[in-house]
Scaffold this motif. Structure first.
Motif, PDB file in Angstrom:
ATOM      1  N   MET A   1       0.852  -1.206   0.000  1.00 50.20           N
ATOM      2  CA  MET A   1       0.000   0.000   0.000  1.00 50.20           C
ATOM      3  C   MET A   1       0.880   1.246   0.000  1.00 50.20           C
ATOM      4  SD  MET A   1      -3.247  -1.085   0.594  1.00 50.20           S
ATOM      5  CE  MET A   1      -4.331  -0.466   1.859  1.00 50.20           C
TER       6      MET A   1
ATOM      7  N   GLU B   1      -5.019   5.256   1.492  1.00 48.97           N
ATOM      8  CA  GLU B   1      -4.089   4.264   0.929  1.00 48.97           C
ATOM      9  C   GLU B   1      -4.522   3.863  -0.477  1.00 48.97           C
ATOM     10  OE1 GLU B   1      -1.274   3.193   2.575  1.00 48.97           O
ATOM     11  OE2 GLU B   1      -1.885   4.764   3.987  1.00 48.97           O
ATOM     12  N   ARG B   2      -3.567   3.794  -1.410  1.00 42.97           N
ATOM     13  CA  ARG B   2      -3.796   3.182  -2.728  1.00 42.97           C
ATOM     14  C   ARG B   2      -3.203   1.779  -2.679  1.00 42.97           C
ATOM     15  NH1 ARG B   2      -7.384   6.185  -5.788  1.00 42.97           N
ATOM     16  NH2 ARG B   2      -6.610   8.262  -6.244  1.00 42.97           N
ATOM     17  N   ARG B   3      -3.780   0.838  -3.471  1.00 45.32           N
ATOM     18  CA  ARG B   3      -3.276  -0.534  -3.426  1.00 45.32           C
ATOM     19  C   ARG B   3      -1.869  -0.627  -4.016  1.00 45.32           C
ATOM     20  NH1 ARG B   3      -7.302  -1.409  -7.781  1.00 45.32           N
ATOM     21  NH2 ARG B   3      -6.169  -1.554  -9.757  1.00 45.32           N
TER      22      ARG B   3
ATOM     23  N   VAL C   1     -17.110   0.870  -6.103  1.00 45.74           N
ATOM     24  CA  VAL C   1     -16.489  -0.181  -5.297  1.00 45.74           C
ATOM     25  C   VAL C   1     -15.784  -1.155  -6.238  1.00 45.74           C
ATOM     26  CG1 VAL C   1     -16.916  -2.007  -3.594  1.00 45.74           C
ATOM     27  CG2 VAL C   1     -18.343   0.029  -3.588  1.00 45.74           C
ATOM     28  N   GLU C   2     -14.510  -1.444  -5.948  1.00 43.21           N
ATOM     29  CA  GLU C   2     -13.737  -2.416  -6.745  1.00 43.21           C
ATOM     30  C   GLU C   2     -14.297  -3.825  -6.508  1.00 43.21           C
ATOM     31  OE1 GLU C   2     -11.061  -1.783  -8.692  1.00 43.21           O
ATOM     32  OE2 GLU C   2     -10.082   0.021  -7.916  1.00 43.21           O
TER      33      GLU C   2
ATOM     34  N   ASP D   1     -12.928  -6.274  -5.263  1.00 44.74           N
ATOM     35  CA  ASP D   1     -12.530  -6.806  -3.951  1.00 44.74           C
ATOM     36  C   ASP D   1     -13.181  -6.050  -2.787  1.00 44.74           C
ATOM     37  OD1 ASP D   1     -11.240  -4.379  -3.770  1.00 44.74           O
ATOM     38  OD2 ASP D   1      -9.213  -5.193  -3.676  1.00 44.74           O
TER      39      ASP D   1
ATOM     40  N   THR E   1     -13.083  -2.748  -2.156  1.00 45.13           N
ATOM     41  CA  THR E   1     -12.458  -1.474  -1.779  1.00 45.13           C
ATOM     42  C   THR E   1     -13.191  -0.317  -2.451  1.00 45.13           C
ATOM     43  OG1 THR E   1     -10.393  -2.686  -2.035  1.00 45.13           O
ATOM     44  CG2 THR E   1     -10.205  -0.313  -1.638  1.00 45.13           C
TER      45      THR E   1
ATOM     46  N   THR F   1     -13.589   3.057  -4.454  1.00 47.14           N
ATOM     47  CA  THR F   1     -12.693   3.748  -5.389  1.00 47.14           C
ATOM     48  C   THR F   1     -12.578   5.217  -4.982  1.00 47.14           C
ATOM     49  OG1 THR F   1     -14.560   4.159  -6.871  1.00 47.14           O
ATOM     50  CG2 THR F   1     -13.169   2.246  -7.355  1.00 47.14           C
TER      51      THR F   1
END
Ligand code: NAP
Ligand code: ZN
Length: 347
Positions: A1, A22-24, A118-119, A121, A123, A125
């Motif tokens: 992250m 946080e970005r992945r 929403v991604e 997984d 998360t 966006t």
């Protein structure tokens, strides 16, 4: 992250404020983009203020994103570090359904919008009012070398939102096209329809922007506050694209269409659109809607803009000016798109 710095709406009634999130970590098929500029679309305001009733907070808006590739995953083949790239209104879409082959993924269920989405997984966006973004390669666009990055940013939403219906309804030589509302979307519509060879008319509330409209490529310019406009132009247009999100007299606009003419809504008014059958039936007219464009069509639009030297008319702002910019967009006081310089968030 990796920690990202941005600006977010934390609820519908508060101004946007600095926000860290946080970005992945990039996956094999991801591109990491250093955001240079992000356009300010009226849809950002609708969603930051929960005017469509579907907002999740905290929300980092922004879907007119341009920047430079900072890193790529091991399976990325189309981009390398240093490339000039863009990201528009969505960052993922249905990958299983056969309809995906039609290149109309923006209309399929499973679309993951760039922010307030929403991604796969789970998360949420977060969009382009931030220093960087991590996006699957398939949703990253190339910005033609000859276009300045700042003025190209609005092509990623305003540009494609007008390009797609102009192409679908075959704007071109011999076609009379009217663009309703000379704002962010509308001014791109004028430039694009003119470049496609159509005869372009702007229908704006007043004549205050007439000189600009004609310079942008309009052949004619009329004020919709003047009732004579609606008698003079009755039965004139093959295509009218309406970028206005307010309540207007839809029947009056339908009556400006020729036989078989189309009124296409891209602006999204809050209330239902009341239409009288007599505005449609006696001239076989249609009323339709259109939403952004596919990734394939967005790249086609960017390449078209590269060939014709088309970019947006912009006013560049610093990130901390965003709340003032929102107020000005709502007052139609923008010539014609605000673009945030992301250096201002990094300083
Ligand atoms: P914008 O820059 O605010 O432009 C809207 C224009 O509408 C204004 O410049 C104004 O033009 C006109 N207008 C405003 N209030 C009006 C009123 N009360 N009556 C008549 N005309 C009025 O907004 P934008 O960024 O272009 O977005 C326009 C709409 O499209 C928004 O609702 C946005 O959410 C939506 N949108 C849709 C899509 C899609 O895919 N369909 C994509 C992006 C945005 P004049 O001053 O010339 O009259
Ligand atoms: Zn937009």
């Amino acid at each position: 992250m990796a920690t990202a710095r941005g600006y977010a709406a934390t609820d519908a009634s508060k101004p946007l404020a600095p926000f860290t999130f946080e970005r992945r970590e990039p996956r094999d098929d991801d591109v990491v983009i250093d955001i240079k500029y992000c356009g300010v679309c009226h849809s950002d305001i609708h969603q930051a203020r929960d005017e469509w009733g579907n907002s999740s907070f905290p929300m980092v808006p922004g879907h007119e994103i341009v920047g430079i590739v900072r890193a790529v995953g091991s399976q990325v083949t189309r981009f390398k570090i240093g490339d000039r790239v863009g990201v528009g209104c969505f960052v993922d879409s249905c990958t299983t359904c056969a309809k995906r082959d039609l290149d109309l993924e923006q209309y399929l269920p499973g679309l993951v919008v760039t922010y307030n989405g929403v991604e796969a997984d789970g998360t949420p966006t977060q969009g382009g009012y931030s220093d960087h973004i991590v996006v699957k390669e398939g949703y990253v666009l190339s910005i033609p070398e000859n276009l300045p990055l700042d003025a190209a940013a609005p092509l990623l939403c305003a540009g494609i939102t007008l390009y797609s219906p102009l192409r679908h309804w075959k704007a071109g030589p011999g076609k009379k096209v009217a663009i309703v509302g000379l704002g962010g979307l509308g001014h791109m519509g004028v430039k694009l329809a003119h470049a496609m060879g159509a005869e372009v008319t702007v229908l704006s509330q007043t004549l205050s922007k007439k000189e600009d409209g004609l310079k942008l490529g309009a052949d004619h310019y009329y004020a919709t506050k003047d009732p004579e406009t609606f008698t003079k132009l009755a039965g004139s247009f093959d295509l009218i694209i309406c970028t206005v999100a307010a309540e207007i007299d839809w029947n009056a606009y339908l009556n400006l269409l020729k036989v078989d003419g189309d009124l296409v809504l891209v602006g999204i008014p809050e209330n239902p659109v009341p239409v009288h059958a007599f505005s449609l039936v006696p001239a076989r007219r249609s009323i339709s809607g259109s939403m952004i464009g596919s990734i394939k069509e967005t790249q086609e639009m960017l390449d078209f803009c590269g060939e014709h030297g088309i970019v947006s008319e912009i006013e560049t702002i610093r990130m901390e000016q965003i709340n003032e910019a929102y107020e000005r967009v709502v007052r139609s006081d923008v010539r014609y798109r605000f673009v945030i310089d992301m250096e201002s968030i990094k300083a």
